[in-house]
Write an enzyme that holds these catalytic residues in place. Sequence first.
Site, PDB file in Angstrom:
ATOM      1  N   PHE A 222     -32.913  26.673 -13.368  1.00 38.54           N
ATOM      2  CA  PHE A 222     -31.706  27.337 -13.879  1.00 38.54           C
ATOM      3  C   PHE A 222     -31.146  26.681 -15.135  1.00 38.54           C
ATOM      4  O   PHE A 222     -30.381  27.294 -15.874  1.00 38.54           O
ATOM      5  CB  PHE A 222     -30.617  27.377 -12.787  1.00 38.54           C
ATOM      6  CG  PHE A 222     -29.863  26.082 -12.621  1.00 38.54           C
ATOM      7  CD1 PHE A 222     -28.824  25.739 -13.484  1.00 38.54           C
ATOM      8  CD2 PHE A 222     -30.197  25.184 -11.610  1.00 38.54           C
ATOM      9  CE1 PHE A 222     -28.133  24.539 -13.344  1.00 38.54           C
ATOM     10  CE2 PHE A 222     -29.522  23.982 -11.476  1.00 38.54           C
ATOM     11  CZ  PHE A 222     -28.480  23.662 -12.347  1.00 38.54           C
TER      12      PHE A 222
ATOM     13  N   LYS B 271     -41.452  33.791 -13.776  1.00 38.17           N
ATOM     14  CA  LYS B 271     -40.490  33.949 -12.673  1.00 38.17           C
ATOM     15  C   LYS B 271     -39.335  33.009 -12.992  1.00 38.17           C
ATOM     16  O   LYS B 271     -39.370  31.832 -12.661  1.00 38.17           O
ATOM     17  CB  LYS B 271     -41.160  33.576 -11.343  1.00 38.17           C
ATOM     18  CG  LYS B 271     -40.569  34.242 -10.110  1.00 38.17           C
ATOM     19  CD  LYS B 271     -39.093  33.988  -9.901  1.00 38.17           C
ATOM     20  CE  LYS B 271     -38.796  32.613  -9.363  1.00 38.17           C
ATOM     21  NZ  LYS B 271     -37.343  32.313  -9.334  1.00 38.17           N
TER      22      LYS B 271
ATOM     23  N   GLU C 105     -33.400  32.670 -10.437  1.00 36.70           N
ATOM     24  CA  GLU C 105     -32.594  33.852 -10.080  1.00 36.70           C
ATOM     25  C   GLU C 105     -31.115  33.635 -10.393  1.00 36.70           C
ATOM     26  O   GLU C 105     -30.328  34.582 -10.350  1.00 36.70           O
ATOM     27  CB  GLU C 105     -32.800  34.203  -8.596  1.00 36.70           C
ATOM     28  CG  GLU C 105     -32.364  33.153  -7.586  1.00 36.70           C
ATOM     29  CD  GLU C 105     -33.405  32.058  -7.331  1.00 36.70           C
ATOM     30  OE1 GLU C 105     -34.171  31.697  -8.252  1.00 36.70           O
ATOM     31  OE2 GLU C 105     -33.442  31.536  -6.190  1.00 36.70           O
TER      32      GLU C 105
ATOM     33  N   SER D  30     -37.003  21.237  -9.241  1.00 35.91           N
ATOM     34  CA  SER D  30     -36.679  20.030  -8.471  1.00 35.91           C
ATOM     35  C   SER D  30     -37.933  19.435  -7.826  1.00 35.91           C
ATOM     36  O   SER D  30     -38.940  20.135  -7.633  1.00 35.91           O
ATOM     37  CB  SER D  30     -35.657  20.381  -7.392  1.00 35.91           C
ATOM     38  OG  SER D  30     -36.215  21.337  -6.520  1.00 35.91           O
TER      39      SER D  30
ATOM     40  N   CYS E 281     -32.595  17.716 -16.940  1.00 37.43           N
ATOM     41  CA  CYS E 281     -33.543  16.783 -16.320  1.00 37.43           C
ATOM     42  C   CYS E 281     -33.635  15.496 -17.116  1.00 37.43           C
ATOM     43  O   CYS E 281     -34.099  14.488 -16.627  1.00 37.43           O
ATOM     44  CB  CYS E 281     -34.917  17.419 -16.214  1.00 37.43           C
ATOM     45  SG  CYS E 281     -35.665  17.674 -17.817  1.00 37.43           S
TER      46      CYS E 281
ATOM     47  N   GLU F 279     -30.905  12.417  -7.145  1.00 35.83           N
ATOM     48  CA  GLU F 279     -30.567  13.175  -8.355  1.00 35.83           C
ATOM     49  C   GLU F 279     -29.343  14.031  -8.042  1.00 35.83           C
ATOM     50  O   GLU F 279     -29.395  14.900  -7.173  1.00 35.83           O
ATOM     51  CB  GLU F 279     -31.732  14.076  -8.773  1.00 35.83           C
ATOM     52  CG  GLU F 279     -31.424  14.860 -10.039  1.00 35.83           C
ATOM     53  CD  GLU F 279     -32.523  15.828 -10.452  1.00 35.83           C
ATOM     54  OE1 GLU F 279     -33.099  16.498  -9.575  1.00 35.83           O
ATOM     55  OE2 GLU F 279     -32.800  15.922 -11.659  1.00 35.83           O
TER      56      GLU F 279
HETATM   57  P1  NAD Z   1     -35.296  24.475  -8.093  1.00 36.62           P
HETATM   58  O1  NAD Z   1     -36.467  23.621  -7.750  1.00 36.62           O
HETATM   59  O2  NAD Z   1     -34.314  24.777  -7.033  1.00 36.62           O
HETATM   60  O3  NAD Z   1     -35.811  25.911  -8.626  1.00 36.62           O
HETATM   61  C1  NAD Z   1     -36.786  26.011  -9.638  1.00 36.62           C
HETATM   62  C2  NAD Z   1     -37.550  27.315  -9.464  1.00 36.62           C
HETATM   63  O4  NAD Z   1     -38.224  27.298  -8.206  1.00 36.62           O
HETATM   64  C3  NAD Z   1     -36.655  28.546  -9.458  1.00 36.62           C
HETATM   65  O5  NAD Z   1     -37.301  29.566 -10.194  1.00 36.62           O
HETATM   66  C4  NAD Z   1     -36.534  28.894  -7.991  1.00 36.62           C
HETATM   67  O6  NAD Z   1     -36.392  30.281  -7.765  1.00 36.62           O
HETATM   68  C5  NAD Z   1     -37.845  28.402  -7.408  1.00 36.62           C
HETATM   69  N1  NAD Z   1     -37.714  27.919  -6.026  1.00 36.62           N
HETATM   70  C6  NAD Z   1     -36.630  27.337  -5.456  1.00 36.62           C
HETATM   71  N2  NAD Z   1     -36.903  26.976  -4.193  1.00 36.62           N
HETATM   72  C7  NAD Z   1     -38.186  27.337  -3.951  1.00 36.62           C
HETATM   73  C8  NAD Z   1     -39.047  27.205  -2.824  1.00 36.62           C
HETATM   74  N3  NAD Z   1     -38.635  26.644  -1.695  1.00 36.62           N
HETATM   75  N4  NAD Z   1     -40.308  27.667  -2.929  1.00 36.62           N
HETATM   76  C9  NAD Z   1     -40.746  28.226  -4.077  1.00 36.62           C
HETATM   77  N5  NAD Z   1     -39.968  28.366  -5.172  1.00 36.62           N
HETATM   78  C10 NAD Z   1     -38.707  27.922  -5.131  1.00 36.62           C
HETATM   79  O7  NAD Z   1     -34.613  23.810  -9.371  1.00 36.62           O
HETATM   80  P2  NAD Z   1     -33.247  24.228 -10.077  1.00 36.62           P
HETATM   81  O8  NAD Z   1     -32.119  23.841  -9.203  1.00 36.62           O
HETATM   82  O9  NAD Z   1     -33.321  25.606 -10.589  1.00 36.62           O
HETATM   83  O10 NAD Z   1     -33.289  23.273 -11.362  1.00 36.62           O
HETATM   84  C11 NAD Z   1     -32.830  21.952 -11.363  1.00 36.62           C
HETATM   85  C12 NAD Z   1     -33.949  20.981 -11.112  1.00 36.62           C
HETATM   86  O11 NAD Z   1     -34.965  21.143 -12.081  1.00 36.62           O
HETATM   87  C13 NAD Z   1     -33.506  19.527 -11.226  1.00 36.62           C
HETATM   88  O12 NAD Z   1     -34.114  18.795 -10.208  1.00 36.62           O
HETATM   89  C14 NAD Z   1     -34.028  19.113 -12.598  1.00 36.62           C
HETATM   90  O13 NAD Z   1     -34.244  17.736 -12.747  1.00 36.62           O
HETATM   91  C15 NAD Z   1     -35.305  19.869 -12.637  1.00 36.62           C
HETATM   92  N6  NAD Z   1     -35.772  20.016 -14.011  1.00 36.62           N
HETATM   93  C16 NAD Z   1     -36.826  19.261 -14.401  1.00 36.62           C
HETATM   94  C17 NAD Z   1     -37.289  19.337 -15.693  1.00 36.62           C
HETATM   95  C18 NAD Z   1     -38.435  18.500 -16.144  1.00 36.62           C
HETATM   96  O14 NAD Z   1     -38.916  18.718 -17.242  1.00 36.62           O
HETATM   97  N7  NAD Z   1     -38.922  17.548 -15.362  1.00 36.62           N
HETATM   98  C19 NAD Z   1     -36.665  20.207 -16.611  1.00 36.62           C
HETATM   99  C20 NAD Z   1     -35.584  20.979 -16.168  1.00 36.62           C
HETATM  100  C21 NAD Z   1     -35.153  20.872 -14.860  1.00 36.62           C
END
Ligand code: NAD
Length: 495
Positions: A150, A174, A177, A227, A282, A383
């Site tokens: 997000f 994808k 959301e 994440s 991140c 985090e």
């Molecule tokens: P998230 O992991 O909750 O969601 C990321 C994506 O995965 C979304 O599209 C979501 O719909 C999908 N998703 C969520 N739960 C899922 C599941 N159980 N099974 C399959 N798909 C699933 O992450 P977020 O809250 O949207 O973003 C924040 C996180 O992203 C933080 O941990 C941040 O550090 C990380 N991030 C990392 C980087 C990097 O380059 N390392 C960059 C940006 C964000």
Amino acid sequence: MVKTIRHFIDGASTQDEPPAWGDVHDPALGSVSGRVALGDAAAVDQAVKVAVDAQAAWQEESLGTRQQVMLQLIRLIERDRDELAGLITSEHGKTIADARAEVNAGLDVAKFAAGIPALLKGEYSENVTRGVDTYSIRQPLGVVAGITPFNFPVMVPMWMFPLAVACGNAFVLKPSEKVPSAANRLAALAIEAGLPPGVLNVLHGNASAVDALLAHPNVSAVSFVGSTPVARHIYETAAKNGKRVQALGGAKNHLVVLPDADLDAAANALISAAYGSAGERCMAISVAVAVGDIGDALRDRLVARIGTLTTADGRQPDSDMGPLVTADHLRRVTGYVQAGADAGADVVVDGRDIQVSGRDNGFFLAPTLLDHVRPDMSVYTDEIFGPVLVMLRVRTLDEAVALINGGEYGNGVSIFTRDGVAARRFQHAIQVGMVGLNVPIPVPVPYFPFGGWKRSLFGDSGQYGEDGIRFYTRRKVVTARWADTGSRVDMRFPA
Ligand code: NAD
């Protein structure tokens, strides 16, 4: 007015009624601003089928044509930068200035991808044996899926799809959301730029849409950013299903301040990197490590600067920091602040009682600073992903390095010092993928790869740079004889 965000497949928004809808929020107002289609396995199958057909023709297009599309896409995104920034702010909450900077960071990757004719050049060796040449070519994988978080609704998708399509693949994005609108706008701009319909598709949804993508036999590779627990799930499942996969995860980034550092510069860097985008990056710095006896002097500087920051609706021109993305996330982050206080940390600045005039229901938390944090506290180990900076004090540089290397994440880190020898020692010993020396957020430019170590990256490939080109192509090595040098039976191998 609640808007409706549908999948974007084959060059247009789909019209079928999805099996379910999800709420999209305006985080500054705290209200529902839209509903987004939540795709199921049937929608995934439709998007992938369209992508398979489009990719077959797209991979035959010349490098010059692919470059031209990318150059035109860059012009169109520059034209619509403010509109894209507005979409980001309305769903994520970050300030408009920060959202514009995000679009620019995405554009930088598209500019790198516009160099695709040079980037795809192979190797050639003449006369590996008399009259025989060997060369390598890079070919696209087919259909690639991108799953994004997000916190960067434009930049992270643009880490992926410009390179993927420039390499000749079709892409199914994808997006999160929580922030779905910008992805549709990017896909529509790609069509306007001349990308054939079906080469870039946007499939909205949550975990079930992701799992359908991971299981689909015609998805060749998966690029994920999000994440750590989800990154691990994506990595394991995609690999089990025989797909190429890169999965970037969460982070806990430290900024180490040595006693000889310019403390004002270090404090400025800490404020920018800890509280920019309300800490929802991140590469945010969430831990300040004060080395030696500078802890109090650094803290005073941080407190003074926090006092000058305005937390407000990101659309407001004087806003330095907007709200958090959802009410749930706000509860989670404030829960960590309480856990830190309960564990004995000193809550030096508490942002929990913020009131933003006219925005009573917004998901706001003002900058928060905790000092005298210990490594066993959850505010240090986890985090938090909010505007919460924790400060630890250590005696030596070696102690700082040991502290950081003992953590589970390894995304980014920075050190502030005037001592080149100490900086070099730090750069050598630290177990982190992206290192900054006197810079707040060491995000690499697109011609270097972006990626962390340890539980911040599953797989062996970072985003963009040389890693991106490798990830989105398969190498083929050809051995060719086009010389009349005669032939004979030879039972040796190799001959
Ligand atoms: P998230 O992991 O909750 O969601 C990321 C994506 O995965 C979304 O599209 C979501 O719909 C999908 N998703 C969520 N739960 C899922 C599941 N159980 N099974 C399959 N798909 C699933 O992450 P977020 O809250 O949207 O973003 C924040 C996180 O992203 C933080 O941990 C941040 O550090 C990380 N991030 C990392 C980087 C990097 O380059 N390392 C960059 C940006 C964000």
